[in-house]
Design a protein around this motif. Structure first.
Motif, PDB file in Angstrom:
ATOM      1  N   ASP A 194      -7.986  -8.054  -0.772  1.00 47.16           N
ATOM      2  CA  ASP A 194      -8.014  -8.637  -2.123  1.00 47.16           C
ATOM      3  C   ASP A 194      -6.665  -8.500  -2.809  1.00 47.16           C
ATOM      4  N   GLY A 209      -8.875  -9.324   6.124  1.00 48.81           N
ATOM      5  CA  GLY A 209      -8.210  -9.802   4.912  1.00 48.81           C
ATOM      6  C   GLY A 209      -8.074  -8.677   3.901  1.00 48.81           C
ATOM      7  N   THR A 240     -14.127  -8.967   7.169  1.00 48.24           N
ATOM      8  CA  THR A 240     -15.095  -9.790   6.423  1.00 48.24           C
ATOM      9  C   THR A 240     -14.355 -10.643   5.402  1.00 48.24           C
ATOM     10  N   LYS A 285      -4.459 -19.293   3.928  1.00 46.46           N
ATOM     11  CA  LYS A 285      -5.327 -18.446   4.763  1.00 46.46           C
ATOM     12  C   LYS A 285      -5.238 -18.902   6.221  1.00 46.46           C
ATOM     13  N   SER A 303     -13.425 -14.880   3.709  1.00 50.56           N
ATOM     14  CA  SER A 303     -13.148 -16.272   4.075  1.00 50.56           C
ATOM     15  C   SER A 303     -11.966 -16.388   5.042  1.00 50.56           C
ATOM     16  N   THR A 304     -10.980 -15.490   4.927  1.00 51.42           N
ATOM     17  CA  THR A 304      -9.834 -15.570   5.844  1.00 51.42           C
ATOM     18  C   THR A 304     -10.280 -15.234   7.263  1.00 51.42           C
ATOM     19  N   LYS A 341      -1.515 -12.564  -2.994  1.00 53.69           N
ATOM     20  CA  LYS A 341      -2.223 -11.288  -3.141  1.00 53.69           C
ATOM     21  C   LYS A 341      -1.272 -10.097  -3.167  1.00 53.69           C
ATOM     22  N   GLU A 379     -15.536  -1.768   6.989  1.00 51.04           N
ATOM     23  CA  GLU A 379     -14.166  -2.234   7.269  1.00 51.04           C
ATOM     24  C   GLU A 379     -13.230  -1.048   7.490  1.00 51.04           C
ATOM     25  N   LYS A 411      -9.616  -3.559  -0.956  1.00 54.19           N
ATOM     26  CA  LYS A 411     -10.540  -4.394  -0.214  1.00 54.19           C
ATOM     27  C   LYS A 411     -11.942  -4.196  -0.786  1.00 54.19           C
ATOM     28  N   GLY A 412     -12.856  -5.017  -0.290  1.00 53.58           N
ATOM     29  CA  GLY A 412     -14.248  -4.832  -0.689  1.00 53.58           C
ATOM     30  C   GLY A 412     -14.762  -5.847  -1.684  1.00 53.58           C
TER      31      GLY A 412
HETATM   32  C1  5RP Z   1     -14.425  -7.976   2.074  1.00 52.23           C
HETATM   33  C2  5RP Z   1     -12.966  -7.857   1.960  1.00 52.23           C
HETATM   34  C3  5RP Z   1     -12.145  -9.114   2.187  1.00 52.23           C
HETATM   35  O1  5RP Z   1     -11.210  -8.853   3.169  1.00 52.23           O
HETATM   36  C4  5RP Z   1     -11.461  -9.483   0.910  1.00 52.23           C
HETATM   37  O2  5RP Z   1     -12.429  -9.629  -0.125  1.00 52.23           O
HETATM   38  C5  5RP Z   1     -10.661 -10.787   1.056  1.00 52.23           C
HETATM   39  O3  5RP Z   1     -11.533 -11.858   1.240  1.00 52.23           O
HETATM   40  P1  5RP Z   1     -11.028 -13.347   1.458  1.00 52.23           P
HETATM   41  O4  5RP Z   1     -10.468 -13.421   2.843  1.00 52.23           O
HETATM   42  O5  5RP Z   1     -12.265 -14.178   1.283  1.00 52.23           O
HETATM   43  O6  5RP Z   1      -9.989 -13.655   0.410  1.00 52.23           O
HETATM   44  O7  5RP Z   1     -12.411  -6.828   1.720  1.00 52.23           O
HETATM   45  O8  5RP Z   1     -15.085  -6.759   1.798  1.00 52.23           O
END
Ligand code: 5RP
Length: 228
Positions: free
Chosen positions: A93, A91, A37, A16, A39-40, A130, A112, A103-104
């Motif tokens: 998923d 980021g 939104t 990340k 952690s990244t 991913k 987003e 995402k989400g």
């Molecule tokens: C939040 C998202 C994030 O971008 C997605 O869940 C990835 O999160 P992370 O960076 O923590 O892996 O879509 O709604």
């Protein structure tokens, strides 16, 4: 927690970080910056501070990101106050090499998607794990709905083949989220349009109509850029 799990987790954090570092040169001092939104994006906020990048202000996609930006001393403005957003960074998923995303995971997909669509450039930062040939293998598609339409939409999505689970809690917009696994994501554009067309749907986590121009994927020893 086992040592293996800890190592995996450290590797994921390092990926990340590599992805977030790679996007820094694209951020122009004095510009507005749309922020996703997760952690990244959290790592990106830390790097913006460390590198003393002075953006004009951020436009945030969630309450969590707004809080992180404020803690970092970065100003946040409302999208309604900004006519031109040059860059949105977020980021994902799951993602395909063609830029289709799910995402989400954090429930913020509606805001987003608004920011991604309102911005001139959309860059996705994520770990290379991913990347998937077909979306939906590891993550459900989240669908944010108006409360009164929740059961009606859940039945309709089940009719489309989904296994539907009501997520605990509400989105930042105060709406329920239906997590839908087993949907046929062979054609993400058609699926996104079909979900969007259901009355009462506020937004969904399939990003096919608005895809990132660039994806920066952190690997074990570097960054993979797509398209190359
Ligand atoms: C939040 C998202 C994030 O971008 C997605 O869940 C990835 O999160 P992370 O960076 O923590 O892996 O879509 O709604």
């Amino acid at each position: 927690m086992s040592k293996d799990v800890r190592q995996e987790s450290n590797q994921s954090i390092a990926k990340k970080r590599r992805a977030a570092e790679a996007v820094l040169p694209m951020i122009q001092a004095g510009d507005y910056l749309g922020m996703g939104t997760g952690s990244t994006v959290g790592v990106l906020i830390e790097l913006i501070v460390q590198h003393r990048l002075s953006i004009r202000a951020a436009i945030s996609s969630s309450e969590a990101t707004t809080a992180a930006l404020q803690r970092a001393g970065i100003g946040v403005v409302d999208l309604n106050e900004v006519a031109d957003v040059p860059l949105y960074i977020d980021g994902a998923d799951e993602l395909t090499q063609h830029g289709f995303l799910i995402k989400g995971g954090g429930g913020a997909m509606t805001r987003e998607k608004i920011l991604a669509t309102a911005s001139r450039h959309f860059v996705c930062i994520a770990e290379d794990d991913k990347l998937t040939p077909v979306l939906g293998r590891n993550h459900p598609v989240p669908v944010e709905v108006l409360p009164m339409a929740r059961s009606f939409i859940a039945r309709h999505l089940a009719g489309m083949g989904a296994t539907v689970t009501l997520r605990r809690g509400l989105s930042d917009n105060g709406n329920p989220i239906l997590d839908c696994s087993r949907l046929d994501l062979a054609n993400p554009v058609t699926l996104e349009q079909a979900i969007n067309n259901l009355p009462g749907v506020i937004g969904c986590g399939v990003f096919a109509l608005r895809r990132p121009e660039v994806m920066l994927l952190g690997t074990v020893d570097g960054v993979r850029r797509l398209p190359a």
